[in-house]
Write a protein that holds these residues in place. Sequence first.
Motif, PDB file in Angstrom:
ATOM      1  N   ASP A 146      -5.968  13.184  -1.441  1.00 41.95           N
ATOM      2  CA  ASP A 146      -5.847  11.846  -0.902  1.00 41.95           C
ATOM      3  C   ASP A 146      -6.611  10.891  -1.797  1.00 41.95           C
ATOM      4  O   ASP A 146      -7.576  11.279  -2.461  1.00 41.95           O
ATOM      5  CB  ASP A 146      -6.393  11.787   0.520  1.00 41.95           C
ATOM      6  CG  ASP A 146      -5.979  10.528   1.268  1.00 41.95           C
ATOM      7  OD1 ASP A 146      -4.996   9.874   0.848  1.00 41.95           O
ATOM      8  OD2 ASP A 146      -6.635  10.182   2.259  1.00 41.95           O
ATOM      9  N   LYS A 204       1.073   3.928  -3.182  1.00 40.98           N
ATOM     10  CA  LYS A 204       0.723   5.328  -2.951  1.00 40.98           C
ATOM     11  C   LYS A 204       1.914   6.240  -3.238  1.00 40.98           C
ATOM     12  O   LYS A 204       1.769   7.279  -3.882  1.00 40.98           O
ATOM     13  CB  LYS A 204       0.222   5.541  -1.517  1.00 40.98           C
ATOM     14  CG  LYS A 204      -1.190   5.078  -1.312  1.00 40.98           C
ATOM     15  CD  LYS A 204      -1.703   5.472   0.065  1.00 40.98           C
ATOM     16  CE  LYS A 204      -3.190   5.229   0.158  1.00 40.98           C
ATOM     17  NZ  LYS A 204      -3.778   5.836   1.351  1.00 40.98           N
ATOM     18  N   GLN A 205       3.073   5.832  -2.778  1.00 41.90           N
ATOM     19  CA  GLN A 205       4.273   6.639  -3.012  1.00 41.90           C
ATOM     20  C   GLN A 205       4.564   6.757  -4.501  1.00 41.90           C
ATOM     21  O   GLN A 205       4.887   7.841  -4.994  1.00 41.90           O
ATOM     22  CB  GLN A 205       5.465   6.030  -2.271  1.00 41.90           C
ATOM     23  CG  GLN A 205       6.712   6.870  -2.367  1.00 41.90           C
ATOM     24  CD  GLN A 205       7.842   6.299  -1.523  1.00 41.90           C
ATOM     25  OE1 GLN A 205       7.803   5.165  -1.052  1.00 41.90           O
ATOM     26  NE2 GLN A 205       8.872   7.098  -1.329  1.00 41.90           N
ATOM     27  N   ILE A 263      -6.517   4.088  -6.197  1.00 39.88           N
ATOM     28  CA  ILE A 263      -5.093   4.406  -6.327  1.00 39.88           C
ATOM     29  C   ILE A 263      -4.268   3.123  -6.482  1.00 39.88           C
ATOM     30  O   ILE A 263      -3.145   3.149  -6.947  1.00 39.88           O
ATOM     31  CB  ILE A 263      -4.603   5.247  -5.125  1.00 39.88           C
ATOM     32  CG1 ILE A 263      -3.253   5.909  -5.447  1.00 39.88           C
ATOM     33  CG2 ILE A 263      -4.536   4.403  -3.867  1.00 39.88           C
ATOM     34  CD1 ILE A 263      -2.825   6.932  -4.428  1.00 39.88           C
ATOM     35  N   PHE A 264      -4.864   1.989  -6.144  1.00 41.46           N
ATOM     36  CA  PHE A 264      -4.162   0.713  -6.215  1.00 41.46           C
ATOM     37  C   PHE A 264      -4.276   0.047  -7.581  1.00 41.46           C
ATOM     38  O   PHE A 264      -3.712  -1.023  -7.789  1.00 41.46           O
ATOM     39  CB  PHE A 264      -4.656  -0.227  -5.116  1.00 41.46           C
ATOM     40  CG  PHE A 264      -4.519   0.382  -3.753  1.00 41.46           C
ATOM     41  CD1 PHE A 264      -3.276   0.762  -3.259  1.00 41.46           C
ATOM     42  CD2 PHE A 264      -5.632   0.621  -2.977  1.00 41.46           C
ATOM     43  CE1 PHE A 264      -3.152   1.345  -2.015  1.00 41.46           C
ATOM     44  CE2 PHE A 264      -5.513   1.206  -1.729  1.00 41.46           C
ATOM     45  CZ  PHE A 264      -4.273   1.575  -1.248  1.00 41.46           C
ATOM     46  N   TRP A 305       1.944   9.212  -6.119  1.00 39.71           N
ATOM     47  CA  TRP A 305       2.177  10.614  -5.799  1.00 39.71           C
ATOM     48  C   TRP A 305       3.479  11.129  -6.407  1.00 39.71           C
ATOM     49  O   TRP A 305       3.565  12.300  -6.800  1.00 39.71           O
ATOM     50  CB  TRP A 305       2.116  10.847  -4.293  1.00 39.71           C
ATOM     51  CG  TRP A 305       0.719  10.671  -3.780  1.00 39.71           C
ATOM     52  CD1 TRP A 305       0.276   9.700  -2.934  1.00 39.71           C
ATOM     53  CD2 TRP A 305      -0.438  11.442  -4.128  1.00 39.71           C
ATOM     54  NE1 TRP A 305      -1.072   9.830  -2.727  1.00 39.71           N
ATOM     55  CE2 TRP A 305      -1.546  10.895  -3.445  1.00 39.71           C
ATOM     56  CE3 TRP A 305      -0.652  12.545  -4.943  1.00 39.71           C
ATOM     57  CZ2 TRP A 305      -2.830  11.416  -3.557  1.00 39.71           C
ATOM     58  CZ3 TRP A 305      -1.932  13.058  -5.048  1.00 39.71           C
ATOM     59  CH2 TRP A 305      -3.006  12.502  -4.361  1.00 39.71           C
ATOM     60  N   ASP A 327      -7.690   6.433  -2.017  1.00 41.64           N
ATOM     61  CA  ASP A 327      -7.610   5.095  -1.435  1.00 41.64           C
ATOM     62  C   ASP A 327      -8.150   4.087  -2.451  1.00 41.64           C
ATOM     63  O   ASP A 327      -8.096   4.328  -3.645  1.00 41.64           O
ATOM     64  CB  ASP A 327      -8.324   5.030  -0.085  1.00 41.64           C
ATOM     65  CG  ASP A 327      -9.809   5.370  -0.171  1.00 41.64           C
ATOM     66  OD1 ASP A 327     -10.403   5.254  -1.257  1.00 41.64           O
ATOM     67  OD2 ASP A 327     -10.387   5.741   0.865  1.00 41.64           O
ATOM     68  N   ASN A 328      -8.701   3.004  -1.967  1.00 44.81           N
ATOM     69  CA  ASN A 328      -9.115   1.933  -2.881  1.00 44.81           C
ATOM     70  C   ASN A 328     -10.416   2.217  -3.615  1.00 44.81           C
ATOM     71  O   ASN A 328     -10.784   1.463  -4.515  1.00 44.81           O
ATOM     72  CB  ASN A 328      -9.224   0.606  -2.123  1.00 44.81           C
ATOM     73  CG  ASN A 328     -10.308   0.624  -1.069  1.00 44.81           C
ATOM     74  OD1 ASN A 328     -10.708   1.685  -0.596  1.00 44.81           O
ATOM     75  ND2 ASN A 328     -10.777  -0.541  -0.695  1.00 44.81           N
ATOM     76  N   VAL A 338       0.848  -1.195   0.000  1.00 49.50           N
ATOM     77  CA  VAL A 338       0.000   0.000   0.000  1.00 49.50           C
ATOM     78  C   VAL A 338       0.881   1.241   0.000  1.00 49.50           C
ATOM     79  O   VAL A 338       0.685   2.170  -0.794  1.00 49.50           O
ATOM     80  CB  VAL A 338      -0.954   0.003   1.221  1.00 49.50           C
ATOM     81  CG1 VAL A 338      -1.591   1.370   1.423  1.00 49.50           C
ATOM     82  CG2 VAL A 338      -2.012  -1.073   1.063  1.00 49.50           C
ATOM     83  N   LYS A 339       1.866   1.254   0.881  1.00 47.75           N
ATOM     84  CA  LYS A 339       2.781   2.392   0.988  1.00 47.75           C
ATOM     85  C   LYS A 339       3.521   2.624  -0.338  1.00 47.75           C
ATOM     86  O   LYS A 339       3.618   3.758  -0.815  1.00 47.75           O
ATOM     87  CB  LYS A 339       3.780   2.141   2.117  1.00 47.75           C
ATOM     88  CG  LYS A 339       4.786   3.238   2.315  1.00 47.75           C
ATOM     89  CD  LYS A 339       5.755   2.894   3.424  1.00 47.75           C
ATOM     90  CE  LYS A 339       6.869   3.908   3.507  1.00 47.75           C
ATOM     91  NZ  LYS A 339       7.887   3.533   4.474  1.00 47.75           N
ATOM     92  N   TRP A 368      -4.958   5.441 -12.796  1.00 47.18           N
ATOM     93  CA  TRP A 368      -4.205   6.618 -12.409  1.00 47.18           C
ATOM     94  C   TRP A 368      -4.484   7.805 -13.314  1.00 47.18           C
ATOM     95  O   TRP A 368      -4.494   8.949 -12.868  1.00 47.18           O
ATOM     96  CB  TRP A 368      -2.709   6.317 -12.344  1.00 47.18           C
ATOM     97  CG  TRP A 368      -2.322   5.477 -11.160  1.00 47.18           C
ATOM     98  CD1 TRP A 368      -3.158   4.937 -10.217  1.00 47.18           C
ATOM     99  CD2 TRP A 368      -1.016   5.076 -10.792  1.00 47.18           C
ATOM    100  NE1 TRP A 368      -2.453   4.230  -9.278  1.00 47.18           N
ATOM    101  CE2 TRP A 368      -1.108   4.289  -9.609  1.00 47.18           C
ATOM    102  CE3 TRP A 368       0.235   5.281 -11.334  1.00 47.18           C
ATOM    103  CZ2 TRP A 368      -0.019   3.745  -8.968  1.00 47.18           C
ATOM    104  CZ3 TRP A 368       1.344   4.729 -10.697  1.00 47.18           C
ATOM    105  CH2 TRP A 368       1.214   3.973  -9.525  1.00 47.18           C
TER     106      TRP A 368
END
Length: 153
Positions: A50, A11-12, A118-119, A15, A52-53, A7-8, A124
């Motif tokens: 922000d 997301k990284q 975002i996953f 961004w 998320d899923n 996840v980290k 994207w």
Amino acid sequence: MYSREEVKQLKQLFWTKFGQFMSLHSAADGEKVNWINYKTGVKHLYFKMDADNNTAKIAIIWSHSDAGIRTLMAEQFMQYKGLLHATLGEDWEWDLDSYDAYGKPYCQIYKTLVGHSIFKEAEWGELIAFFKPRMIALDEFWSSAKYAFDIFK
């Protein structure tokens, strides 16, 4: 299901790519700007993105610990509501009485996009298309309105 580390990393990566994409754009005042960590110059006042899923959100958030200051900032934003919505080209939601996961109060003006993750790297483009024009418009709005918020510095 993704691990915490996955996840980290996802997301990284998103961004980072978004920041690289946005680095081609100057701020409304011609300055170079960090679009991911936008500096308003006012303590406790942020432009935040922000994702998320299932949801993406862009918001103006103010979180001063003093309820009176939060109220004054809300009144100031209300004075600029017409300019804000005209610059954005759309109406945003106003929530002037929220609490974060730790019980800390905050106020927000925000727009959400539901149904994109975002996953999923294939989505994207839609997320960037959601964030980019709104962040540029927020910057344009802020270049005009920021002086009215100098009293909160």
